[in-house]
Write an enzyme that holds these catalytic residues in place. Structure first.
Site, mmCIF file in Angstrom:
data_model
loop_
_atom_site.group_PDB
_atom_site.id
_atom_site.type_symbol
_atom_site.label_atom_id
_atom_site.label_comp_id
_atom_site.label_asym_id
_atom_site.label_seq_id
_atom_site.Cartn_x
_atom_site.Cartn_y
_atom_site.Cartn_z
ATOM 1 N N ALA A 341 94.283 23.821 49.537
ATOM 2 C CA ALA A 341 94.890 23.628 50.895
ATOM 3 C C ALA A 341 94.238 24.616 52.093
ATOM 4 O O ALA A 341 93.837 24.093 53.088
ATOM 5 C CB ALA A 341 96.331 23.825 50.978
ATOM 6 N N HIS A 469 103.515 54.078 47.498
ATOM 7 C CA HIS A 469 103.906 54.343 46.030
ATOM 8 C C HIS A 469 105.426 54.198 46.215
ATOM 9 O O HIS A 469 105.854 54.854 47.194
ATOM 10 C CB HIS A 469 103.458 55.763 45.492
ATOM 11 C CG HIS A 469 104.443 55.935 44.373
ATOM 12 N ND1 HIS A 469 103.855 55.534 42.984
ATOM 13 C CD2 HIS A 469 105.276 56.748 43.839
ATOM 14 C CE1 HIS A 469 104.716 55.782 41.936
ATOM 15 N NE2 HIS A 469 105.488 56.496 42.627
#
Length: 490
Positions: A341, A469
């Site tokens: 798509a 993090h």
């Protein structure tokens, strides 16, 4: 390969033409409706012809309802392993029909959204089946949305053909929607069969196998080639197969179906291993055929318009989506470039801008391999570019960085125990040749690597970009470090 004949000096003639429309788009999938919107934004008088449902296969039968069912399967899987997260309960009730109902509600909202975008951009939507009678005229006859409509002729200066594709048939086997299914049947089932055999281990086969297996079906996958997900890196395919086998899904590679005996309650399927010649018979409640696609080009009048097809019936296009007829463009699955798509949408913008005389970035043939490829099973798969084997076969000296999700704190918090990120790079210049991810949120992690490849960034530059993090994206950073042999947490 055809070349584009667009010339800027034709713009005045274009504006002054006596055609009904500046542009007619045939087909309203993720390529067609995007082409229509972009053309309207560029002030072209635009019409969109659709014979079935706005949004095409992707929205109504493919990507969107399937992704909704995959989400339901994800929730069910989490509940089935809830004790790992400190949750216990009794009498879990599972209603797959309700999950299908939810997927259809999402489809309905999305379809209405496409209709709203057509109205907002003053795009005329014509219901029916379009056939070219010449290069500037189509006859629109009755279609499923307009069964009693009178045939009418509509003209345009330019056309974009976005007729898509359909599931490929297996010779001699009738998909009856009861025992033998195509994806259109499978995505609408409201009850999970006790057993299912899936013919084809590409993305559609693997995704639907994942859904049905999560809801309790005994699934067997048959793939004629020597690995599941044949277009993916071998390491990735092996990781997915291991995960499937742990869940009780049988994956038979280098195998093909030899015959189907359809009964009232089951289907008996003969399977032969193409390597050693061994044979077996599997009896299942239903069979799903998922072996690829055929283009919807045989009933569009393309010969009358002078549009050339290749030997497989796909429309031949150049880097600007131009066909052998200079006022007709083609995009999406009917071109055979890459049946995804997002590829159709990218092609759509290029075609619309080219037709409007705007500067646009072409998509040359060699660029398609770097388009994102995604498979939404568990574990998820996302990739772009060459596999390690393809890069080596092409003569590249390669460095490979590979880092697992297991050591990653965010992955452990999510209960992830498998998967990895793999980067294939040219050892001479650091050029990213391929990127392959198998694991959680793989499809969401790929764009960083896809953008880096397009902008000619190296793994060293990715590695030195600070990643937050704790996140899964740190695994991409570690794999980039690993290309030079310097992964930190390995």
């Amino acid at each position: 390969m055809p070349t584009s004949h667009w010339q800027p000096e034709l713009a005045e003639e274009f504006v002054a033409s006596n055609y009904d429309y500046d542009l007619i788009v045939i087909g309203s999938g993720p390529g067609g409706y995007v082409a229509a919107i972009r053309a309207a934004q560029l002030n072209l008088k635009t019409a969109l012809i659709e014979r079935e449902h706005l949004g095409g296969v992707c929205l109504n039968w493919g990507c969107i309802p399937k992704k909704a069912l995959i989400k339901s399967a994800e929730v069910l899987d989490t509940l089935q392993h809830a004790q790992e997260f400190g949750l216990t309960f009794d009498n879990l009730q599972v209603d797959y029909g309700a999950a299908v109902g939810r997927s259809l509600q999402i489809v309905n909202r999305q379809t209405k959204g496409v209709g709203f975008l057509m109205r907002k951009n003053n795009i005329d939507v014509i219901e029916g089946h379009a056939r070219f009678t010449d290069a500037h005229t189509v006859q629109v006859s009755a279609g499923p949305l307009n069964p009693d409509g009178e045939p009418r002729s509509v003209t345009a200066q330019n056309f974009v053909v976005a007729t898509g594709a359909r599931a490929r048939d297996l010779p001699g086997v009738e998909a009856d929607g009861d025992r033998i299914l195509q994806y259109r049947h499978a995505i609408r089932l409201t009850e999970i069969p006790e057993s299912l055999l899936v013919v084809g281990a590409g993305p559609i086969g693997m995704e639907l196998s994942h859904i049905y297996a999560t809801y309790g079906a005994q699934v067997t996958i048959v793939e004629m080639l020597d690995q599941a997900l044949p277009l993916e890196d071998a390491d990735v395919a092996q990781e997915v197969v291991r995960a499937f086998q742990k869940r009780g899904i049988k994956v038979l590679t280098s195998s093909r179906t030899e015959g189907f005996d359809v009964g009232e309650q089951s289907v008996s399927v003969s399977i032969k291993n193409v390597d050693d010649g061994s044979a077996q018979t599997v009896e299942v409640e239903k069979v799903l055929l998922a072996m690829g696609i055929s283009p919807n080009t045989e009933d569009v009048g393309l010969d009358a318009a002078g549009v050339a097809l290749d030997q497989n019936g796909f429309i031949e296009i150049n880097e600007y989506m131009g066909t052998s007829r200079d006022n007709i463009y083609a995009i999406g699955d009917c071109t055979g470039k890459m049946p995804l798509a997002h590829v159709a949408s990218a092609q759509a913008i290029v075609a619309a801008e080219r037709i409007a005389g705007q500067a646009s970035m072409p998509i040359p043939a060699e660029r398609y391999i770097f388009m994102p490829r995604c498979t939404f099973c568990v574990p998820q798969v996302a990739s772009m570019g060459m596999t390690e084997a393809e890069a080596k076969n092409a003569g590249y000296p390669v460095n490979v960085g590979k880092f697992p999700f297991m050591p990653n704190g965010a992955a452990q918090a999510q209960g992830v125990r498998s998967g990895f990120v793999k980067i294939v790079a040219d050892q001479r210049y650091g050029e990213i040749l391929g990127a392959h991810i198998v694991g959680p949120n793989a499809t969401e992690l790929l764009p960083e690597l896809s953008l880096a490849q397009m902008m000619e960034l190296t793994p060293a530059e990715i590695a030195h970009n600070v990643h937050a993090h704790p996140t899964l994206a740190e695994v991409v950073m570690e794999a980039a470090h690993g290309v030079e042999g310097s992964a930190i947490h390995m």
